[in-house]
Every structure is written in C-alpha cells, then in structure tokens.
Design a protein around this motif. Structure first.
Motif, PDB file in Angstrom:
ATOM      1  N   UNK A 223      -1.990  62.837  11.919  1.00 40.21           N
ATOM      2  CA  UNK A 223      -2.550  61.738  11.972  1.00 40.21           C
ATOM      3  C   UNK A 223      -2.166  61.191  13.870  1.00 40.21           C
ATOM      4  N   UNK A 224      -0.237  62.391  14.252  1.00 44.07           N
ATOM      5  CA  UNK A 224       0.059  62.089  15.252  1.00 44.07           C
ATOM      6  C   UNK A 224       1.025  62.707  15.286  1.00 44.07           C
ATOM      7  N   UNK A 225       2.044  63.279  16.463  1.00 46.55           N
ATOM      8  CA  UNK A 225       3.262  64.004  16.612  1.00 46.55           C
ATOM      9  C   UNK A 225       3.908  63.161  18.309  1.00 46.55           C
ATOM     10  N   UNK A 226       4.950  63.080  17.829  1.00 46.95           N
ATOM     11  CA  UNK A 226       5.399  62.961  19.529  1.00 46.95           C
ATOM     12  C   UNK A 226       6.831  62.535  19.189  1.00 46.95           C
ATOM     13  N   UNK A 227       7.733  62.248  20.237  1.00 41.03           N
ATOM     14  CA  UNK A 227       9.005  62.245  20.174  1.00 41.03           C
ATOM     15  C   UNK A 227       8.988  60.729  20.726  1.00 41.03           C
ATOM     16  N   UNK A 228      10.187  60.029  20.548  1.00 38.03           N
ATOM     17  CA  UNK A 228      10.245  58.461  20.404  1.00 38.03           C
ATOM     18  C   UNK A 228      11.523  58.173  20.632  1.00 38.03           C
ATOM     19  N   UNK A 229      12.062  57.274  22.125  1.00 47.20           N
ATOM     20  CA  UNK A 229      13.151  57.357  22.917  1.00 47.20           C
ATOM     21  C   UNK A 229      13.330  56.429  23.493  1.00 47.20           C
ATOM     22  N   UNK A 230      13.993  56.091  23.891  1.00 47.57           N
ATOM     23  CA  UNK A 230      14.026  54.593  24.754  1.00 47.57           C
ATOM     24  C   UNK A 230      14.592  53.408  24.596  1.00 47.57           C
ATOM     25  N   UNK A 231      14.967  52.525  25.336  1.00 48.43           N
ATOM     26  CA  UNK A 231      15.171  51.127  24.729  1.00 48.43           C
ATOM     27  C   UNK A 231      15.058  50.440  23.494  1.00 48.43           C
ATOM     28  N   UNK A 232      13.590  50.220  24.410  1.00 51.53           N
ATOM     29  CA  UNK A 232      13.493  49.247  22.913  1.00 51.53           C
ATOM     30  C   UNK A 232      13.140  50.116  21.417  1.00 51.53           C
ATOM     31  N   UNK A 233      13.188  51.358  21.356  1.00 52.21           N
ATOM     32  CA  UNK A 233      13.342  52.003  19.999  1.00 52.21           C
ATOM     33  C   UNK A 233      14.349  51.890  19.566  1.00 52.21           C
ATOM     34  N   UNK A 234      15.427  52.107  20.391  1.00 49.93           N
ATOM     35  CA  UNK A 234      16.890  51.807  19.638  1.00 49.93           C
ATOM     36  C   UNK A 234      17.468  50.406  19.626  1.00 49.93           C
ATOM     37  N   UNK A 235      16.554  49.345  20.265  1.00 51.05           N
ATOM     38  CA  UNK A 235      16.958  47.763  19.516  1.00 51.05           C
ATOM     39  C   UNK A 235      16.300  47.456  18.436  1.00 51.05           C
ATOM     40  N   UNK A 236      15.029  48.644  18.152  1.00 47.14           N
ATOM     41  CA  UNK A 236      13.787  48.101  16.757  1.00 47.14           C
ATOM     42  C   UNK A 236      15.404  48.581  15.359  1.00 47.14           C
ATOM     43  N   UNK A 237      15.765  49.420  15.533  1.00 42.22           N
ATOM     44  CA  UNK A 237      16.212  50.883  14.790  1.00 42.22           C
ATOM     45  C   UNK A 237      18.017  50.130  14.715  1.00 42.22           C
ATOM     46  N   UNK A 238      18.716  49.195  15.778  1.00 40.16           N
ATOM     47  CA  UNK A 238      20.273  49.128  15.824  1.00 40.16           C
ATOM     48  C   UNK A 238      20.805  50.614  16.057  1.00 40.16           C
ATOM     49  N   UNK A 239      20.539  51.556  16.905  1.00 42.01           N
ATOM     50  CA  UNK A 239      20.723  52.615  17.446  1.00 42.01           C
ATOM     51  C   UNK A 239      19.878  53.546  18.796  1.00 42.01           C
ATOM     52  N   UNK A 240      20.913  52.578  19.712  1.00 42.52           N
ATOM     53  CA  UNK A 240      21.064  52.602  20.443  1.00 42.52           C
ATOM     54  C   UNK A 240      21.017  53.972  21.367  1.00 42.52           C
ATOM     55  N   UNK A 241      20.413  54.725  22.473  1.00 43.36           N
ATOM     56  CA  UNK A 241      20.561  56.245  22.972  1.00 43.36           C
ATOM     57  C   UNK A 241      19.499  56.938  21.795  1.00 43.36           C
ATOM     58  N   UNK A 242      18.393  56.320  20.941  1.00 42.06           N
ATOM     59  CA  UNK A 242      18.531  57.456  19.861  1.00 42.06           C
ATOM     60  C   UNK A 242      17.513  58.490  20.504  1.00 42.06           C
ATOM     61  N   UNK A 243      16.795  58.724  19.899  1.00 45.17           N
ATOM     62  CA  UNK A 243      15.752  60.103  20.201  1.00 45.17           C
ATOM     63  C   UNK A 243      15.528  60.819  19.201  1.00 45.17           C
ATOM     64  N   UNK A 244      14.251  60.869  18.829  1.00 44.63           N
ATOM     65  CA  UNK A 244      13.771  61.504  17.158  1.00 44.63           C
ATOM     66  C   UNK A 244      11.978  61.411  17.686  1.00 44.63           C
ATOM     67  N   UNK A 245      11.255  62.733  16.607  1.00 44.89           N
ATOM     68  CA  UNK A 245      10.960  63.458  16.442  1.00 44.89           C
ATOM     69  C   UNK A 245      10.096  63.423  15.799  1.00 44.89           C
ATOM     70  N   UNK A 246       8.770  62.552  15.390  1.00 41.81           N
ATOM     71  CA  UNK A 246       8.368  61.857  14.372  1.00 41.81           C
ATOM     72  C   UNK A 246       7.280  62.458  14.122  1.00 41.81           C
TER      73      UNK A 246
END
Length: 145
Positions: free
Chosen positions: A30-53
């Motif tokens: 359905x889609x593939x991308x890299x997720x990062x940024x302040x908002x994503x770390x706030x959601x997961x509790x992992x500041x500075x995360x960078x995730x390919x999904x």
C-alpha cells in the motif's frame, strides 16, 4: 461506537524479505516510506527515531500489516523465537483460499511449520502456524466446506 482495527505492526531487520513473505500470503504493498521527525518520536517514546516502513493490505481491505525496519535507534530486544505461550502479542492470523498452495509458495522463503503438520478444527478450518522470515509467527487458516 465504531471501532475499526487499522493495522498490526511488526519490526523486522530485512524489510524486503518480509514484504516478499507477506506477498506470498496475498497482501499487496500500500506504500513504503521513511518515518522520522519530532512528531514520530513523541508518538513512540523514541526521540530521534528513523524508521523505514512498508504498509501491506489484504486484498479485501479488511486489515493491514505495517512492517518497520528501525534505522535509528537500533533494535534492543528480540523475541522472534519465543514459544507460543510467551506473554505479549502472539501472532497474526490470515484466512487463505488454498492453504497447501500458500504453504508451497511460502516454503520458497524459508517458512517452516511450527508443528509437524496442518491440523483440522472440526469441519470448520484447516490450520497451522508458520515461522516466516526472522521467525515472525503467522497463523494460516483455510475454511472448509
């Protein structure tokens, strides 16, 4: 109140192999991308995360699998080979039209049955659990009759 499950998330090390595995079950990308940024770390509790999904969807649109490969921070725990009576999420179950054909296609990706055989639940389903890439546990069921 309306509730609809959107997706189940699975963390993997090899995103391409996991995508190929779920393609064989019948899901589509359905889609593939890299997720990062302040908002994503706030959601997961992992500041500075960078995730390919990669988001995969069932053909009827009934559910999605979100595969995640953490670029940062590194993965800190591994429970992929935990037995089925371990605490936490157990598995994802898919109903397929032809269980034997699905298993044949999955074996090309290194998939193994958890037990020695496919079992029959009354006159309702043929069922099995398989370990896919990286030991991800998946249930497969074929309705009978």
């Amino acid at each position: 109140m309306t509730v609809r499950m959107d997706n189940v998330g699975i963390v993997v090390a090899d995103l391409d192999a996991a995508i190929d595995f779920f393609f064989e079950i019948g899901l589509t990308l359905d889609g593939r991308t890299v997720v990062d940024g302040d908002w994503s770390g706030q959601v997961t509790g992992l500041p500075g995360q960078r995730v390919e999904i990669a988001m995969l969807v069932a053909p009827d649109g009934s559910g999605k699998i979100e595969l995640s490969r953490f670029i940062e921070p590194e993965v800190v725990a591994d429970h992929r080979r935990a037995p089925v009576n371990s605490l936490g999420y157990l598995r994802v179950m898919f109903e397929v039209d032809d269980l034997d054909d699905t298993l044949d296609r999955l074996r090309a990706h290194g998939t193994e049955l958890v037990s020695a055989e496919v079992v029959r639940f009354e006159d309702v389903y043929r069922l099995c659990y398989v370990r896919g890439p990286e030991g991800v546990l998946v249930g497969l069921a074929q309705a009978l009759g």
